[in-house]
Design an enzyme around this catalytic site. Structure first.
Site, PDB file in Angstrom:
ATOM      1  N   GLY A 158       0.844  -1.209   0.000  1.00 54.09           N
ATOM      2  CA  GLY A 158       0.000   0.000   0.000  1.00 54.09           C
ATOM      3  C   GLY A 158       0.875   1.253   0.000  1.00 54.09           C
ATOM      4  O   GLY A 158       1.801   1.354   0.792  1.00 54.09           O
ATOM      5  N   ASP A 160       1.890  -0.405  11.552  1.00 49.75           N
ATOM      6  CA  ASP A 160       1.925  -1.667  12.305  1.00 49.75           C
ATOM      7  C   ASP A 160       3.241  -2.435  12.131  1.00 49.75           C
ATOM      8  O   ASP A 160       3.259  -3.660  12.186  1.00 49.75           O
ATOM      9  CB  ASP A 160       0.729  -2.545  11.897  1.00 49.75           C
ATOM     10  CG  ASP A 160       0.685  -2.821  10.408  1.00 49.75           C
ATOM     11  OD1 ASP A 160       1.471  -2.198   9.656  1.00 49.75           O
ATOM     12  OD2 ASP A 160      -0.125  -3.656   9.984  1.00 49.75           O
ATOM     13  N   ASP A 204      -0.740   2.209   8.101  1.00 46.87           N
ATOM     14  CA  ASP A 204      -1.229   1.414   9.235  1.00 46.87           C
ATOM     15  C   ASP A 204      -0.332   1.526  10.476  1.00 46.87           C
ATOM     16  O   ASP A 204      -0.782   1.235  11.587  1.00 46.87           O
ATOM     17  CB  ASP A 204      -1.330  -0.070   8.847  1.00 46.87           C
ATOM     18  CG  ASP A 204      -2.460  -0.325   7.876  1.00 46.87           C
ATOM     19  OD1 ASP A 204      -3.222   0.618   7.598  1.00 46.87           O
ATOM     20  OD2 ASP A 204      -2.577  -1.461   7.388  1.00 46.87           O
ATOM     21  N   GLY A 233      -7.154  -0.068   8.302  1.00 44.39           N
ATOM     22  CA  GLY A 233      -6.514  -0.939   9.293  1.00 44.39           C
ATOM     23  C   GLY A 233      -7.235  -2.268   9.323  1.00 44.39           C
ATOM     24  O   GLY A 233      -8.194  -2.445  10.061  1.00 44.39           O
ATOM     25  N   ARG A 234      -6.785  -3.164   8.442  1.00 42.56           N
ATOM     26  CA  ARG A 234      -7.438  -4.481   8.355  1.00 42.56           C
ATOM     27  C   ARG A 234      -7.097  -5.326   9.577  1.00 42.56           C
ATOM     28  O   ARG A 234      -7.941  -6.018  10.112  1.00 42.56           O
ATOM     29  CB  ARG A 234      -6.946  -5.209   7.094  1.00 42.56           C
ATOM     30  CG  ARG A 234      -8.014  -5.325   6.046  1.00 42.56           C
ATOM     31  CD  ARG A 234      -7.696  -6.292   4.972  1.00 42.56           C
ATOM     32  NE  ARG A 234      -6.424  -6.071   4.323  1.00 42.56           N
ATOM     33  CZ  ARG A 234      -6.262  -5.774   3.055  1.00 42.56           C
ATOM     34  NH1 ARG A 234      -7.318  -5.601   2.289  1.00 42.56           N
ATOM     35  NH2 ARG A 234      -5.077  -5.640   2.527  1.00 42.56           N
ATOM     36  N   ASP A 272       5.126  -4.785   6.271  1.00 41.72           N
ATOM     37  CA  ASP A 272       5.520  -6.166   6.587  1.00 41.72           C
ATOM     38  C   ASP A 272       5.634  -7.092   5.367  1.00 41.72           C
ATOM     39  O   ASP A 272       6.568  -7.883   5.280  1.00 41.72           O
ATOM     40  CB  ASP A 272       4.492  -6.783   7.554  1.00 41.72           C
ATOM     41  CG  ASP A 272       4.837  -6.436   8.993  1.00 41.72           C
ATOM     42  OD1 ASP A 272       5.868  -5.776   9.210  1.00 41.72           O
ATOM     43  OD2 ASP A 272       4.069  -6.827   9.891  1.00 41.72           O
ATOM     44  N   ARG A 280       1.197  -5.212  -5.179  1.00 43.30           N
ATOM     45  CA  ARG A 280       1.240  -6.329  -4.218  1.00 43.30           C
ATOM     46  C   ARG A 280       1.531  -7.553  -5.073  1.00 43.30           C
ATOM     47  O   ARG A 280       0.673  -7.998  -5.840  1.00 43.30           O
ATOM     48  CB  ARG A 280      -0.106  -6.470  -3.501  1.00 43.30           C
ATOM     49  CG  ARG A 280      -0.480  -5.224  -2.675  1.00 43.30           C
ATOM     50  CD  ARG A 280      -1.668  -5.541  -1.774  1.00 43.30           C
ATOM     51  NE  ARG A 280      -2.255  -4.337  -1.201  1.00 43.30           N
ATOM     52  CZ  ARG A 280      -1.822  -3.736  -0.097  1.00 43.30           C
ATOM     53  NH1 ARG A 280      -0.775  -4.201   0.529  1.00 43.30           N
ATOM     54  NH2 ARG A 280      -2.429  -2.655   0.367  1.00 43.30           N
ATOM     55  N   THR A 299       3.967   2.716   5.815  1.00 40.91           N
ATOM     56  CA  THR A 299       2.599   2.194   5.724  1.00 40.91           C
ATOM     57  C   THR A 299       1.715   3.058   6.606  1.00 40.91           C
ATOM     58  O   THR A 299       2.084   3.332   7.759  1.00 40.91           O
ATOM     59  CB  THR A 299       2.484   0.714   6.165  1.00 40.91           C
ATOM     60  OG1 THR A 299       1.107   0.423   6.445  1.00 40.91           O
ATOM     61  CG2 THR A 299       3.298   0.384   7.399  1.00 40.91           C
TER      62      THR A 299
HETATM   63  O1  F6P Z   1      -1.463  -0.281   3.130  1.00 41.13           O
HETATM   64  C1  F6P Z   1      -2.292  -0.583   4.139  1.00 41.13           C
HETATM   65  C2  F6P Z   1      -3.721  -0.477   3.710  1.00 41.13           C
HETATM   66  O2  F6P Z   1      -4.028   0.846   3.354  1.00 41.13           O
HETATM   67  C3  F6P Z   1      -4.660  -1.016   4.762  1.00 41.13           C
HETATM   68  O3  F6P Z   1      -4.982  -0.087   5.757  1.00 41.13           O
HETATM   69  C4  F6P Z   1      -5.833  -1.428   3.947  1.00 41.13           C
HETATM   70  O4  F6P Z   1      -6.547  -2.418   4.606  1.00 41.13           O
HETATM   71  C5  F6P Z   1      -5.191  -1.946   2.692  1.00 41.13           C
HETATM   72  O5  F6P Z   1      -3.962  -1.279   2.572  1.00 41.13           O
HETATM   73  C6  F6P Z   1      -5.999  -1.731   1.436  1.00 41.13           C
HETATM   74  O6  F6P Z   1      -5.334  -2.324   0.391  1.00 41.13           O
HETATM   75  P1  F6P Z   1      -5.714  -2.120  -1.150  1.00 41.13           P
HETATM   76  O7  F6P Z   1      -5.340  -0.721  -1.528  1.00 41.13           O
HETATM   77  O8  F6P Z   1      -4.881  -3.120  -1.862  1.00 41.13           O
HETATM   78  O9  F6P Z   1      -7.170  -2.337  -1.251  1.00 41.13           O
END
Ligand code: F6P
Length: 322
Positions: A11, A130, A128, A171-172, A103, A72, A126
């Site tokens: 992300g 985390d 997040d 924040g998943r 991570d 990703r 990130t």
């Molecule tokens: O990078 C972290 C994040 O923004 C998370 O908070 C969120 O759950 C996820 O990425 C969303 O990912 P994507 O943009 O691939 O939907």
């Protein structure tokens, strides 16, 4: 070492550009050639390289997103994918690789480092926040301030209609954004993945606050792993309390925008420290910041430990929301 690569992965986070700039400029200063790898590990595997010099990173410190783009990448999780990546890096004469991300990015980097002679170093970026071992990751400060601005606006309309607003932040798997935004936004409750939520208890708390004279409330909810989870909570509360509830999902809005001063400074500091680290035996580490000091944390520590939330801060909502 003659040549290094730099990539952003996972992300995107505001401040990634400021970080690439710092990596490139400090590497050039140390006499290294720098290659930008576009689209993270996916771009590595499809050989998307761009030569970077001081001028190539001019005028990007203030820009959100990442000009190198991100991805990703599933293939880098396989040993065949990594083998291919290492061969490409070797063919290009890239001896060191700076990876900027979270991570997932470091998991790929740690595996490449273990399976090859390439020197890898990570920089946490990130929203997040985390990543274990660092107090802050690049992008977090911007994201919480963006979310906070939205909450302040939502409060105006919540007040005008005596409503309960459920504001979903990103924040998943972690509640760092929710916690800070909740405290700073004066939320009544903060719902995070690290803690189970008792919806009946939530309804009781809201009822009591209405008895005390509150007419509107903001509940900050971390998105969690289940799509629609905030909507379900809101529906439950609306049904139980017969109150007017609304949901606002802030989503990717939190990922964009110009980085704050704090994120630009952190990105610049960690970018320089990454180059110093890779030239001084700190490969295989993530460069972070603890109590304002630069620290180098081994990849395996970052990946095997979970960063803990400040539970005292979470508890303080009970006092502050009175
Ligand atoms: O990078 C972290 C994040 O923004 C998370 O908070 C969120 O759950 C996820 O990425 C969303 O990912 P994507 O943009 O691939 O939907």
């Amino acid at each position: 070492m003659q040549k290094i690569g730099v990539l952003t992965s996972g992300g995107d986070a505001p401040g990634m550009n400021a970080c690439i700039r710092a990596v490139v400029r400090s590497a050039v200063q140390r006499g290294l050639d720098v290659v930008g790898v576009r689209r993270g590990y996916s771009g590595l595997l499809s050989e998307e390289f761009v030569k970077l010099n001081r001028r190539a990173v001019a005028n990007i410190i203030q820009r959100g997103g990442t000009f190198l783009e991100s991805s990703r990448c599933e293939e880098i999780k396989t040993s065949e994918g990594r083998k291919k990546g290492v061969q490409i890096l070797q063919r290009e004469g890239i001896e060191g690789l700076v990876v900027i991300g979270g991570d997932g990015t470091f998991r790929g980097a740690a595996a490449i480092a273990e399976e090859s002679q390439i020197k890898l170093i990570g920089i946490p970026a990130t929203i997040d926040n985390d990543v274990y071992g660092t107090d802050y990751a690049i992008g977090f400060d911007t994201a919480i301030n963006t979310a906070l601005e939205a909450i302040d606006r939502i409060r105006d309309t919540a007040d005008a209609f005596d409503r309960i607003f459920f504001v979903e932040v990103m924040g998943r798997l972690s509640g760092f954004i929710a916690l800070e935004v909740g405290i700073a936004g004066g939320a009544e409750e903060i719902i995070i993945p690290e803690r189970e939520t008792d919806l009946e208890e939530l309804c009781r708390t809201l009822k009591q606050s209405f008895k005390r004279g509150k007419r509107s409330s903001i509940i900050v909810v971390a998105e969690g792993n289940e799509v629609g989870h905030t909507m379900q909570i809101a529906q439950y509360v609306e049904y139980r309390l017969k109150a007017s509830c609304r949901v606002c999902i802030l989503g990717h809005l939190q990922r964009g925008g110009a980085p704050t001063a704090r994120d630009r400074v952190l990105a610049s500091k960690l970018g320089i420290a990454a180059i110093e680290g890779i030239l001084n035996g700190k490969e295989g580490h993530v460069v972070g910041e603890k109590r304002g000091e630069v620290v180098y944390i081994p990849f395996h520590d970052v990946l095997e430990n979970k960063k803990e939330l400040d539970t005292d801060l979470l508890e303080s909502t009970k006092v502050l929301a009175m």
